[in-house]
Design an enzyme around this catalytic site. Structure first.
Site, PDB file in Angstrom:
ATOM      1  N   ARG A 169       0.959   2.470  16.499  1.00 30.01           N
ATOM      2  CA  ARG A 169       0.478   3.599  15.706  1.00 30.01           C
ATOM      3  C   ARG A 169       0.652   4.950  16.394  1.00 30.01           C
ATOM      4  O   ARG A 169       1.136   5.900  15.781  1.00 30.01           O
ATOM      5  CB  ARG A 169      -0.990   3.384  15.286  1.00 30.01           C
ATOM      6  CG  ARG A 169      -1.191   2.169  14.373  1.00 30.01           C
ATOM      7  CD  ARG A 169      -0.396   2.308  13.076  1.00 30.01           C
ATOM      8  NE  ARG A 169      -0.467   1.099  12.246  1.00 30.01           N
ATOM      9  CZ  ARG A 169       0.448   0.134  12.216  1.00 30.01           C
ATOM     10  NH1 ARG A 169       1.517   0.224  12.987  1.00 30.01           N
ATOM     11  NH2 ARG A 169       0.325  -0.915  11.432  1.00 30.01           N
ATOM     12  N   ASP A 223      -6.456   0.967  11.789  1.00 29.65           N
ATOM     13  CA  ASP A 223      -5.243   1.782  11.799  1.00 29.65           C
ATOM     14  C   ASP A 223      -5.481   3.197  11.291  1.00 29.65           C
ATOM     15  O   ASP A 223      -4.870   4.144  11.777  1.00 29.65           O
ATOM     16  CB  ASP A 223      -4.138   1.093  10.989  1.00 29.65           C
ATOM     17  CG  ASP A 223      -3.540  -0.078  11.762  1.00 29.65           C
ATOM     18  OD1 ASP A 223      -3.642  -0.071  13.002  1.00 29.65           O
ATOM     19  OD2 ASP A 223      -2.981  -0.989  11.130  1.00 29.65           O
ATOM     20  N   ASP A 275       0.811  -1.215   0.000  1.00 24.40           N
ATOM     21  CA  ASP A 275       0.000   0.000   0.000  1.00 24.40           C
ATOM     22  C   ASP A 275       0.848   1.270   0.000  1.00 24.40           C
ATOM     23  O   ASP A 275       0.625   2.183  -0.796  1.00 24.40           O
ATOM     24  CB  ASP A 275      -0.920   0.034   1.234  1.00 24.40           C
ATOM     25  CG  ASP A 275      -2.002  -1.035   1.158  1.00 24.40           C
ATOM     26  OD1 ASP A 275      -2.371  -1.430   0.036  1.00 24.40           O
ATOM     27  OD2 ASP A 275      -2.472  -1.474   2.226  1.00 24.40           O
ATOM     28  N   SER A 331      -1.396  -9.484   4.215  1.00 24.13           N
ATOM     29  CA  SER A 331      -1.066  -8.168   4.738  1.00 24.13           C
ATOM     30  C   SER A 331      -0.471  -8.409   6.121  1.00 24.13           C
ATOM     31  O   SER A 331      -1.119  -8.981   6.999  1.00 24.13           O
ATOM     32  CB  SER A 331      -2.330  -7.322   4.837  1.00 24.13           C
ATOM     33  OG  SER A 331      -2.056  -6.184   5.620  1.00 24.13           O
TER      34      SER A 331
HETATM   35  N1  ARG Z   1      -6.387  -6.233  13.676  1.00 21.23           N
HETATM   36  C1  ARG Z   1      -5.217  -5.679  14.264  1.00 21.23           C
HETATM   37  C2  ARG Z   1      -5.456  -4.278  14.746  1.00 21.23           C
HETATM   38  O1  ARG Z   1      -6.396  -3.668  14.333  1.00 21.23           O
HETATM   39  C3  ARG Z   1      -4.016  -5.807  13.387  1.00 21.23           C
HETATM   40  C4  ARG Z   1      -3.986  -4.967  12.151  1.00 21.23           C
HETATM   41  C5  ARG Z   1      -2.804  -5.317  11.342  1.00 21.23           C
HETATM   42  N2  ARG Z   1      -2.662  -4.502  10.208  1.00 21.23           N
HETATM   43  C6  ARG Z   1      -2.238  -4.961   9.026  1.00 21.23           C
HETATM   44  N3  ARG Z   1      -2.023  -4.101   8.086  1.00 21.23           N
HETATM   45  N4  ARG Z   1      -2.036  -6.227   8.811  1.00 21.23           N
HETATM   46  O2  ARG Z   1      -4.716  -3.782  15.553  1.00 21.23           O
END
Ligand code: ARG
Length: 426
Positions: free
Chosen positions: A102, A131, A22, A182
Site C-alpha cells: 500500500r 487498507d 470494488d 476478495s
Molecule cells: N488482512 C490483510 C491486511 O490487512 C490482507 C488484506 C487483504 N485485502 C483484501 N482486499 N483481500 O493486510
C-alpha cells in the site's frame, strides 16, 4: 462522519485501480457522483492478474485514461527487503504482503497525481479493513494537500448489491456469487477473504489456493534449496546469483509446489475487528525462516534478543499503516545496522507443506564447535562454570535465606510453618 466532498467537473480523480469488483464499480460510481474525469492507476507489485486486461477494462467502464506502473523492482528492493530484514510477521503469522504494497502504491499515485495535476486520489477500500488506513495515512504523509475519496466506504452497498450494480451497468467483474472471494496479491503473498472463509470453523476449500499445492498433490520426494545472503539480502538460490525479484519469483514457485506457505489465522485488524485471514506466501515464509536462522548463527545473543522485540514493533507499525513514519525510519536504521554480518547460506528441506532448516554456514558464524562439542577437542573451561553459577545464583540464594532462614526450614517473615500444617498424603 461527514460525507465525501463533491468534486467539481474540472477536477480529475486518480483512482487506485486493482481490477477487482470494488474499484471497477468505483470508476462508474465516481463519474456519476462527481461528474468529473476518472483516471485509473494500477501499480504492478507482482500480482498475477493480467494488468493489461485490467487497463482495458478500466477504459471500457469509463476511465478517461488508465495507467499500469511496473513497480516490482522497487517493491522488492525498498519494501520487501526491509520487511524481510526485520523478519516481519504480524502476530507471528502474516508476512505483510498487502500491508507493504500500500505505501508504494500511494507513492506511485502521488507521483502520478502531481504529473497530471490532479488534486484528488480515490481508493476502493472498504470501511472495515486496514487498507483504507494505510492508503490515507500514507497520502497524508506524502501529499498532505491531496483530497481523498473512498467511494466503497461511502456507497453503503453490500457485496451482493455491488455485483447487481455491476450487472446493471455492464461492468465486467471477476467475481460471481458462488466464488465471492476478495483477493489481494503482491509478490510477497496472496490474501484471500470473504465467502465461506468468514466461518472460522470451515476449512479453506482447496480451490481458493493458486500459489500452493495441497499436500496430496505435492511431490512425494523432498527438495532442498540453498539461499545465499549478503548483509541480510538474499542474493543466490542454489548457488546461482540472481536479482531479488527473480529469486522471490523462483522461491514462490519451488516452495509453492511443495505446499509451503499456507497460513490460516485469526487476525486483529487495526479497526478493532477480528478477522479470519488465509494467505499463501511461499517465498516469504521460506526467506524469513532462512533469514532468522542465519541471524541466530551470526548475531550476539543480546542483539538477537533485542532485535526480536524491535521486529514485533516494526511489524505492528507497518501493519497499522505507519510505513512513512519517523519511528519506522529510525527502526529501519537500527535494523540495517544489525545486518552487517548476516552473510552466509541456509539450507532448507521442502516437503509436504513444511520448510525445515537443515543447515547453515557463514564466514561470520559465532557458533564454535570447540566450545559446544561434547566430544574430543572440547575447549570450554568446565571449571569456570562453577564460579559463574555461584555468582549467577547468588541473589536467589540470598533471597531464599532471608525468606526461609539459612537451613531452609525456619521463616524470617513470621509465618512459621509448624509440623501439622505440612500435610503429607499418607
Ligand atoms: N488482512 C490483510 C491486511 O490487512 C490482507 C488484506 C487483504 N485485502 C483484501 N482486499 N483481500 O493486510
Amino acid at each position: 462522519m461527514e460525507g465525501a466532498p463533491q468534486k467539481n467537473g474540472n477536477d480529475k480523480i486518480l483512482l487506485a485501480y486493482s481490477g477487482g469488483l470494488d474499484t471497477s464499480v468505483a470508476i462508474h460510481w465516481l463519474k456519476e457522483k462527481h461528474g468529473c474525469e476518472v483516471v485509473t492507476v494500477t501499480v504492478d507489485v507482482g500480482q498475477s492478474d493480467d494488468l493489461k486486461d485490467a487497463m482495458r477494462r478500466a477504459k471500457s467502464i469509463g476511465a478517461s485514461r488508465a495507467w499500469v506502473i511496473d513497480a516490482k523492482k522497487e517493491f522488492v528492493e525498498d519494501y520487501v527487503l526491509p520487511a524481510l530484514k526485520a523478519n516481519s510477521l504480524y502476530e507471528g503469522n502474516y508476512p505483510l504482503g498487502t500491508a507493504i504494497a500500500r505505501p508504494l502504491m500511494v507513492k506511485k499515485l502521488v507521483e502520478m497525481a502531481k504529473r497530471l495535476d490532479a488534486k484528488t486520489i480515490a481508493h476502493g477500500c472498504t470501511g472495515k479493513g486496514n487498507d483504507q488506513v494505510r492508503f490515507e495515512v500514507s497520502i497524508m504523509a506524502l501529499a498532505p494537500e491531496m483530497d481523498i475519496l473512498a467511494p466503497t466506504r461511502d456507497w453503503k452497498m453490500t457485496r451482493e448489491e455491488e455485483i447487481d450494480y455491476a450487472k446493471q451497468f455492464n461492468i465486467p467483474i471477476p467475481v460471481s456469487v458462488d466464488k465471492p472471494y476478495s483477493i489481494d496479491e503482491s509478490i510477497w503473498g496472496r490474501a484471500i477473504e470473504c465467502g465461506v472463509l468468514e466461518d472460522a470453523w470451515v476449512e479453506p476449500p482447496e480451490d481458493i489456493f493458486e500459489w500452493t499445492k495441497g499436500i496430496d498433490k505435492s511431490p512425494d520426494t523432498p527438495e532442498y534449496v540453498e539461499i545465499g545472503f549478503v548483509q541480510g539480502k538474499p542474493v543466490s538460490l542454489n548457488g546461482t546469483q540472481m536479482t531479488l525479484l527473480d529469486l522471490i519469483e523462483k522461491v514462490n514457485e519451488i516452495a509453492g509446489n511443495h505446499g509451503v506457505g499456507r497460513i490460516d489465522h485469526i487476525e486483529n485488524r487495526l479497526v478493532g475487528i477480528k478477522s479470519r485471514e488465509v494467505y499463501e506466501a511461499p517465498a516469504a515464509i521460506v526467506l524469513i525462516k532462512a533469514h532468522q536462522d542465519l541471524e541466530s548463527l551470526v548475531m550476539a545473543k543480546d542483539l538477537l534478543h533485542y532485535k526480536k522485540m524491535v521486529e514485533q514493533h516494526y511489524a505492528d507499525l507497518v501493519y497499522n499503516g505507519l510505513w512513512f513514519s519517523p519511528l519506522k525510519e529510525a527502526l529501519d536504521a537500527f535494523i540495517e545496522k544489525t545486518q552487517e554480518f548476516v552473510t552466509g547460506t541456509v539450507k532448507l528441506k521442502l516437503f509436504k507443506g513444511s520448510a525445515v532448516i537443515v543447515g547453515r554456514e557463514s564466514p561470520y558464524s559465532l557458533y564454535s564447535t570447540s566450545l559446544s562439542t561434547y566430544a574430543k577437542g572440547d575447549e570450554f573451561d568446565h571449571s569456570a562454570a562453577k564460579g559463574f553459577i555461584y555468582v549467577w545464583g547468588l541473589p536467589l540464594k540470598v533471597g531464599s535465606i532471608v525468606k526461609n532462614g539459612a537451613n531452609g526450614s525456619g521463616v524470617a517473615n513470621g509465618s512459621a510453618v509448624n509440623e501439622e500444617s505440612v500435610s503429607t498424603s499418607k
